[in-house]
Design an enzyme around this catalytic site. Structure first.
Site, PDB file in Angstrom:
ATOM      1  N   ARG A 113      -6.057  41.683  15.805  1.00  0.00           N
ATOM      2  CA  ARG A 113      -6.776  42.536  15.675  1.00  0.00           C
ATOM      3  C   ARG A 113      -6.758  44.218  15.251  1.00  0.00           C
ATOM      4  NH1 ARG A 113     -12.625  43.535  14.186  1.00  0.00           N
ATOM      5  NH2 ARG A 113     -13.109  41.627  15.221  1.00  0.00           N
ATOM      6  N   LYS A 141       3.820  17.023  27.872  1.00  0.00           N
ATOM      7  CA  LYS A 141       4.929  17.415  28.753  1.00  0.00           C
ATOM      8  C   LYS A 141       5.692  16.259  28.722  1.00  0.00           C
ATOM      9  CE  LYS A 141       1.371  19.111  31.344  1.00  0.00           C
ATOM     10  NZ  LYS A 141       1.752  20.667  31.937  1.00  0.00           N
ATOM     11  N   GLU A 177      -5.916  22.297  40.676  1.00  0.00           N
ATOM     12  CA  GLU A 177      -4.844  23.259  40.762  1.00  0.00           C
ATOM     13  C   GLU A 177      -5.309  24.718  42.128  1.00  0.00           C
ATOM     14  OE1 GLU A 177      -4.516  24.470  36.702  1.00  0.00           O
ATOM     15  OE2 GLU A 177      -6.522  23.627  36.367  1.00  0.00           O
ATOM     16  N   ASP A 195     -13.045  21.584  29.713  1.00  0.00           N
ATOM     17  CA  ASP A 195     -11.617  22.501  29.776  1.00  0.00           C
ATOM     18  C   ASP A 195     -10.506  20.945  29.961  1.00  0.00           C
ATOM     19  OD1 ASP A 195      -9.789  24.516  30.139  1.00  0.00           O
ATOM     20  OD2 ASP A 195      -9.374  24.165  31.602  1.00  0.00           O
ATOM     21  N   HIS A 236      -7.385  16.872  28.153  1.00  0.00           N
ATOM     22  CA  HIS A 236      -6.130  16.033  28.929  1.00  0.00           C
ATOM     23  C   HIS A 236      -6.356  14.803  28.930  1.00  0.00           C
ATOM     24  CE1 HIS A 236      -4.663  20.140  27.765  1.00  0.00           C
ATOM     25  NE2 HIS A 236      -5.133  21.027  28.242  1.00  0.00           N
ATOM     26  N   LYS A 276     -10.478  23.498  40.071  1.00  0.00           N
ATOM     27  CA  LYS A 276      -9.583  24.571  40.326  1.00  0.00           C
ATOM     28  C   LYS A 276     -10.283  24.877  41.582  1.00  0.00           C
ATOM     29  CE  LYS A 276      -8.982  26.624  35.908  1.00  0.00           C
ATOM     30  NZ  LYS A 276      -7.743  26.334  35.315  1.00  0.00           N
TER      31      LYS A 276
HETATM   32  C1  BG6 Z   1      -5.729  24.180  30.087  1.00  0.00           C
HETATM   33  C2  BG6 Z   1      -6.752  24.148  30.482  1.00  0.00           C
HETATM   34  O1  BG6 Z   1      -5.800  23.695  29.098  1.00  0.00           O
HETATM   35  O2  BG6 Z   1      -4.776  23.563  30.488  1.00  0.00           O
HETATM   36  C3  BG6 Z   1      -6.287  25.709  32.543  1.00  0.00           C
HETATM   37  O3  BG6 Z   1      -7.324  25.366  29.524  1.00  0.00           O
HETATM   38  C4  BG6 Z   1      -6.060  24.664  32.418  1.00  0.00           C
HETATM   39  O4  BG6 Z   1      -7.735  25.981  32.640  1.00  0.00           O
HETATM   40  C5  BG6 Z   1      -4.202  24.497  31.672  1.00  0.00           C
HETATM   41  O5  BG6 Z   1      -5.430  25.332  33.884  1.00  0.00           O
HETATM   42  C6  BG6 Z   1      -3.328  23.701  32.815  1.00  0.00           C
HETATM   43  O6  BG6 Z   1      -2.341  23.152  32.206  1.00  0.00           O
HETATM   44  P1  BG6 Z   1      -0.777  23.008  33.403  1.00  0.00           P
HETATM   45  O7  BG6 Z   1      -0.075  22.970  31.904  1.00  0.00           O
HETATM   46  O8  BG6 Z   1      -0.529  24.128  34.074  1.00  0.00           O
HETATM   47  O9  BG6 Z   1      -1.045  21.566  33.857  1.00  0.00           O
END
Ligand code: BG6
Length: 533
Positions: free
Chosen positions: A85, A229, A263, A282, A287, A387
């Site tokens: 935008r 990855k 993380e 998330d 993942h 997290k």
């Molecule tokens: C993302 C999430 O899909 O993957 C994030 O939304 C997360 O919250 C991230 O931090 C982690 O990815 P990576 O590659 O850093 O492990």
């Protein structure tokens, strides 16, 4: 393992000189003669990024595209047309993207001369993605760029916007006839959709239905960057390229499997998004279930996109769906509270910017999944992500059964453990017992290690580099399919339902620790413990 290898076509002459003179690690000799690296041809194309002013574009997409150009894996006939935008000229967009590349380029030098070449292919078209008139303007602009940059009729759309815009963008692309190439310039049209694919099973089905009305499944690339990855791809190499491990890869030898994505950072500036998502949505729904599918799937007969995806999908469909009364035993939410880490006060989740002070969001989730098939019946797959945990590490630990009978007098029993380290120290370790030097028969755990960095001595492409190139090459092996997305939502939906109807005592772990005690209790029911790397 199939090494994913590409070549760019019609490379401008000046790139040769630039790239070689700056000591590009892959171009010591003429890269065109390097057959091993340049096997696959990537055709010219235009990439249209919706959400071009956003975080993902700046942090991941443009740095990945620049890096591909740097590595000479990008077609010379390329153009990137950004949309958002914010009003900007092409030059302002280029300047902004340059800043992003200089800031976020990982493990690589920034080359100003190469950037200038690359930036000539960057364009910008501002406008509201909810406004149909914007698509008419976009179509005209795209037409001009296509002929100026000789990209042929190939167009790759990238949805990197707020998820609530996905359906309007897809519908508008369809209405503007942008879902296929023009008759006078035939080529392919593809669309990459970022996660999240919906907020739950129902909304994911609505999204899939809307996409299906406009694009054929073969045009749709649902990205899950974990599949790109290197180390996740290497799981396939490890399992199906070797004969040693696969015979042990089932319920007779494996006691349990742990997949951890920890993380150390908090939610940072993403509090608003994260508050609605939570760790289960998330990280686990997408993942980590994809990682689990890669670990547990059957061998595909051939390494082709649908053969591999069929096996992943079959595995995801075999995950036992929990009954509501089973959820509390098999799924644990957590939320970090404040702590003092390394001399600094760290806020709890509820103290983060944009977060409701009463939020019930899970910033940590641990789940025990079971797979209902012959190979895995009865083997728990413990999956957790959070997290603000003790450190940043993603790995998969396969715990094998103990020796059936111990003949040595030793305090140390097992474990025979195979650890596939996804990040940050990519590699594989096998842990076993060994005799400690000296008289007597004292045993001690030792480990046999393979380390990516020292074994290959070269930088691995980032997940976005791999996946963007795959989409341009038309290879969807590492992209998820509608049936896979649906199966993984089905696996987590009962947990989401029970959690949203339950009031938990949160926060329940201190920032900088390994998560709530209840997650330890979940494993203790079966006599198991987390392996905290
Ligand atoms: C993302 C999430 O899909 O993957 C994030 O939304 C997360 O919250 C991230 O931090 C982690 O990815 P990576 O590659 O850093 O492990």
């Amino acid at each position: 393992m199939v090494k994913r290898i590409y070549v760019f076509e019609n490379c401008p002459k000046e790139w040769d000189a630039t790239v070689i003179s700056m000591g590009n690690p892959i171009s010591g000799s003429n890269p065109f003669e390097d057959r091993l690296r340049f096997e696959r041809r990537v055709p010219p194309c235009a990439i249209v990024i919706f959400g071009a002013n956003g975080d993902l574009t700046q942090r991941k997409l443009i740095p990945a595209l620049y890096r591909l150009a740097y590595e000479r894996r990008f077609p010379a006939g390329f153009a990137i047309l950004g949309n958002s935008r914010t009003p900007m000229t092409d030059d302002q967009f280029r300047a902004k993207m340059r800043e992003a590349v200089e800031k976020f380029l990982e493990d690589s030098p920034f080359d100003a001369a190469l950037w200038d070449d690359f930036a000539r292919g960057l364009f910008y078209c501002s406008g509201d993605i909810a406004d149909p008139a914007m698509y008419a303007a976009l179509k005209t602009r795209l037409g001009e760029i296509v002929s100026e940059r000789s990209t042929g009729g190939n167009v790759l759309f990238y949805l990197s916007t707020q998820p609530s815009h996905y359906i309007p963008v897809v519908e508008n692309l369809g209405a503007a006839g942008l879902n296929h190439s023009p008759a006078d310039n035939p080529g392919w049209t593809r669309i990459i959709i970022e996660k999240p694919f919906g907020h739950d099973l129902a909304s994911s089905n609505v999204l899939n239905e809307a996409v299906k009305q406009v694009f054929r499944e073969s045009q749709v690339y649902r990205i899950d960057h974990y599949l790109g990855k290197e180390t996740v791809q290497n799981v396939l190499a490890f399992r199906f390229g070797n004969g040693i491990f696969e015979p042990l890869w089932d319920r007779r030898y494996v006691k349990h499997v742990q997949i951890t994505a920890a993380e150390s950072i908090g939610v940072g500036s993403r509090g608003g998004y994260y508050q609605e998502a939570g760790a289960l949505r998330d990280m686990i729904q997408n993942h980590l279930l994809q990682v689990m599918a890669t670990i547990a799937m059957e061998p595909p007969a051939v390494f082709e996109p649908n053969a591999v995806r069929d096996e992943r999908a079959k595995l995801l469909r075999s995950i036992k769906i929990m009954k509501p009364e089973e959820v509390h035993l098999n799924a644990v939410p957590g939320q970090y509270g404040p702590a003092r880490i390394g001399g600094e006060d760290v806020p709890g989740f509820r103290g983060e910017k944009g977060v409701d002070p009463e939020a019930q969001t899970d910033t940590y989730a641990a789940v025990t999944f079971f797979v209902e098939n012959w190979r895995w019946a009865g083997v728990p797959f413990y999956i957790r992500s959070g997290k603000r945990l003790a450190k940043r590490v993603t790995d998969i630990a396969i715990q094998f059964n103990d020796a059936p009978h111990t003949v040595f007098e030793t305090a140390a029993r097992g474990p025979n453990l195979l650890i596939l380290r996804i990040q940050p120290e990519e590699g594989i370790s096998l842990r076993f017992l060994s005799k400690q030097p000296g008289s007597g028969m004292q045993l001690r755990p030792v480990s046999m290690d393979f380390n990516y960095g020292s074994s290959f001595g070269e930088r691995s492409p980032t997940a976005y580099e791999t996946l963007l190139l795959d989409a341009m090459a038309g290879d969807s092996t590492l992209y998820t399919r509608q049936d896979m997305v649906e199966a993984s939502w089905k696996a987590v939906q009962p947990i989401l339902d029970v959690w949203s109807a339950t009031k938990f005592e949160l926060p329940n772990y201190e920032a900088g620790t390994w998560g709530p005690k209840t997650a330890d209790d979940m494993l203790a029911q079966r006599g198991h413990t987390w392996r905290n790397p």
